[in-house]
Write an enzyme that holds these catalytic residues in place. Structure first.
Site, short mmCIF file in Angstrom:
data_model
loop_
_atom_site.label_atom_id
_atom_site.label_comp_id
_atom_site.label_asym_id
_atom_site.label_seq_id
_atom_site.Cartn_x
_atom_site.Cartn_y
_atom_site.Cartn_z
CG ASP A 1 52.21 41.62 79.23
OD1 ASP A 1 52.53 39.91 78.14
OD2 ASP A 1 51.50 42.50 78.38
CG ASP B 1 53.43 38.38 74.37
OD1 ASP B 1 52.78 39.13 74.08
OD2 ASP B 1 53.95 38.05 74.11
CG HIS C 1 49.93 46.88 73.60
ND1 HIS C 1 49.13 46.22 74.94
CD2 HIS C 1 51.63 46.18 73.75
CE1 HIS C 1 49.89 44.45 74.19
NE2 HIS C 1 50.95 44.43 73.84
CG ASP C 2 50.43 44.74 70.62
OD1 ASP C 2 51.36 45.18 70.58
OD2 ASP C 2 49.99 43.22 70.53
C1 NOJ Z 1 51.61 40.13 71.78
C2 NOJ Z 1 51.79 41.49 72.13
O1 NOJ Z 1 51.01 42.16 72.69
C3 NOJ Z 1 52.57 42.50 71.15
O2 NOJ Z 1 53.17 43.45 71.42
C4 NOJ Z 1 54.04 41.94 70.86
O3 NOJ Z 1 54.91 42.94 70.05
C5 NOJ Z 1 54.31 40.51 70.28
N1 NOJ Z 1 53.79 39.67 71.48
C6 NOJ Z 1 56.20 39.55 70.56
O4 NOJ Z 1 56.19 39.81 71.92
#
Ligand code: NOJ
Length: 562
Positions: free
Chosen positions: A98, A199, A329-330
């Site tokens: 990542d 990201d 994960h989001d």
């Molecule tokens: C996207 C990532 O997937 C997320 O988990 C993160 O909080 C934000 N970007 C900030 O890096």
């Protein structure tokens, strides 16, 4: 269509904190991943995407990096990483890292220096502005609630943070910053890693006038998106990165690009663009968003989902490439979101997998998806860990007066911690994730849903994923065939075809908990049919011109002209 190894690969995403703890501190780690490589090999995946494993104070669980060339203490050591890389490669598994370079941690050396004085060497590594009448430089709202600007007393100026105030945005206008990033990327690539997931890479270029954003109804701050998402120089920066770094290696690259439409996506991934291989789009993930964004607990309509997926399949088929995902994960767990995680848990998990894995693009499996892990509903807010969730609760409930139970319902439906409960390895204490106290509670359903109980069960979700992967590996049509939606207006079934030469795949998925009828469009001609996979037993040869599907049933037929 040009062939490429990353088009033929299946990626598995690991959120290391929640994957497997090897030393009993309650936090997953690199040795834990090493322990599970055979499991991943058994599943059949080709690439591991590791969410950030770099040194970090963990304000946003590693998405706030304080040293890009060191490993997070809780996750292990550099030697552990080298071992993971070596063991993965020995098993034929590639590693995708990542890359979080829209922002760093405020504890990164660059930022610590930058905030010291206006003439510090690192000052322009970040975005500093004067306030206006004691207020922030503009009205932008941070993605994690509140103003996107933080006042810093030392130099009496504000710095920009599109995420938490511990995640200051890097200033990509500064060539020195870009050089640092390229240097770090090369350092990892020269170690032998196989690619990067980038990201919020479409946030790196900001409109240098930094205008105020529109304040949408119900919001206290303005929207930064028109001025810093898919911004003015983003394609130029990516082309530069490609020329200086990416083009020199045979790697996989995927950009996370919220708010990108198909046209912008083609600019990022088009074959002749020399930028990235593919992007993560978010339109299907935003289904059900409302007044309070994702905290609105809205419903999803199948017709909408079909429209969005089809738009992306068709929009990128000519010289582009899709990434295919239901989870990360989001995001909440897909079986809870688009399926039925109670009565039809197994059927709907398999149906959703079928629907996605037969599309054109590179499929991504998020840890636990392959065993049908579900959303969680903790009683107390104290059991939640995610900064986005906790900040949103404060803003929506404490400041704006949203009803607490409504907010909790929205958190249950959409909160990021749904994806972050530990992987359920077996039915022993803490689901076999740790011998210590897990950093976030295990989903209480681990006794029913766990890896151990599925590995040897031929009818399990795990073994169904394995079969889907196998089908992709053995049928080029699954990778390269052209996608076409059929039965566009059917509200119950998601049906589509894939075509390559004389072959056609027919994919039919019932998204409801009732029986649904399928009628084959007349223009689909074939001389022979073969059931490739399905989530229900089917006896004898079925006349596919018209048939019934059970609740959440999915079938894939291979049709041949000759
Ligand atoms: C996207 C990532 O997937 C997320 O988990 C993160 O909080 C934000 N970007 C900030 O890096």
């Amino acid at each position: 269509m040009n062939k490429a190894w990353w088009k033929e690969s299946i990626v598995y995403q690991i959120y290391p904190r929640s994957f497997k703890d090897s030393n009993g501190d309650g936090i997953g780690d690199l040795q834990g991943i090493v322990e599970k490589l055979d499991y991943l090999k058994e599943l059949g995946i080709d690439v591991l995407w590791l969410c950030p494993i770099y040194k970090s104070p963990n304000d946003d669980n590693g998405y706030d990096i304080s040293d890009y060339q060191d490993i997070m203490t809780e996750f292990g050591t550099k030697e552990d990483f080298d071992l993971l890389l070596q063991k993965s490669h020995e098993k034929g598994i590639k590693i995708m890292m990542d890359l979080v370079v829209n922002h760093t941690s405020d504890e990164h050396l660059w930022f610590k220096e930058s905030r010291k004085s206006k003439d510090n060497k690192y000052r322009d590594y970040y975005i500093w502005k004067n306030g206006v009448d004691g207020q922030p430089p503009n009205n932008w709202e941070s993605s994690f609630s509140g103003s996107a600007w933080e006042y810093d007393k030392t130099t009496d100026m504000y710095f920009l943070h599109l995420f938490s105030k511990k995640q200051p945005d890097l200033n990509w206008e500064n060539r020195a910053v870009r050089n640092e990033v390229y240097k770090i990327m090369k350092w990892w690539l020269n170690k032998g890693i196989d690619g990067f997931r980038m990201d919020v890479i479409n946030y790196i270029s900001k409109d240098q006038k930094f205008p105020n954003g529109d304040v949408k109804e119900g919001h206290l701050y303005g929207d930064f998106a028109p001025y810093s998402v898919n911004g003015p120089r983003v394609n130029e920066f990516l082309k530069e990165m490609n020329k200086e770094v990416l083009s020199k290696y045979n790697i996989i690259t995927v950009g996370e690009t919220p708010n990108a439409n198909t046209k912008q996506a083609m600019n990022y991934v088009g074959e002749n663009r020399n930028e990235l291989n593919m992007v993560f789009q978010f339109e299907h993930m935003d289904l059900g968003n409302g007044e309070d964004g994702k905290w609105s607990n809205g419903r999803f309509e199948l017709i909408q989902l079909k429209k969005i997926m089809t738009k992306w399949q068709k929009g990128l088929e000519d010289g582009g490439w899709n990434s295919l995902y239901w989870n990360n994960h989001d995001q909440p767990r897909v079986v809870s979101r688009f399926g039925n995680d109670k009565k039809y848990w197994k059927e709907s998990a398999k149906m959703l997998a079928t629907c996605l894995h037969m599309m054109q693009g590179t499929p991504y499996i998020y840890q636990g998806e392959e065993i049908g892990m579900t959303n969680v509903a903790f009683d107390s807010l104290d059991d939640y860990r995610d900064i986005e969730t906790l900040n949103a609760y404060k803003e929506l409930v404490n400041i704006k007066g949203k009803a607490a139970d409504e907010m909790m319902a929205a958190i249950y439906a959409r909160g990021r911690d749904n994806a972050r409960t530990p992987v359920q390895w077996n039915d022993s204490e803490n689901a076999g994730f740790t011998t210590g106290t897990p950093w976030i509670n295990v989903n209480p359903n681990y006794k029913q849903i766990n890896v151990k109980s599925q590995l040897n069960d031929p009818d399990s979700i795990f073994n169904y994923y394995k079969e889907l992967i196998n089908i992709r590996k053995n049928n080029p049509i699954v990778v390269y065939g052209t996608y076409d939606l059929i039965l566009e207006n059917n509200k119950e079934l998601y049906a589509y075809t894939r075509t390559l030469g004389e072959e056609k795949l027919l994919i039919v998925c019932n998204f409801t908990d009732s029986i649904s009828n399928f009628d084959l469009p007349e223009d689909i001609k074939y001389n022979s049919q073969k059931l490739l996979i399905g989530n229900h037993k089917i006896y004898g040869e079925v006349n596919i011109k018209s048939f019934e599907l059970k609740p959440y049933e999915a079938r894939v037929y291979l049709l041949k002209m000759c």
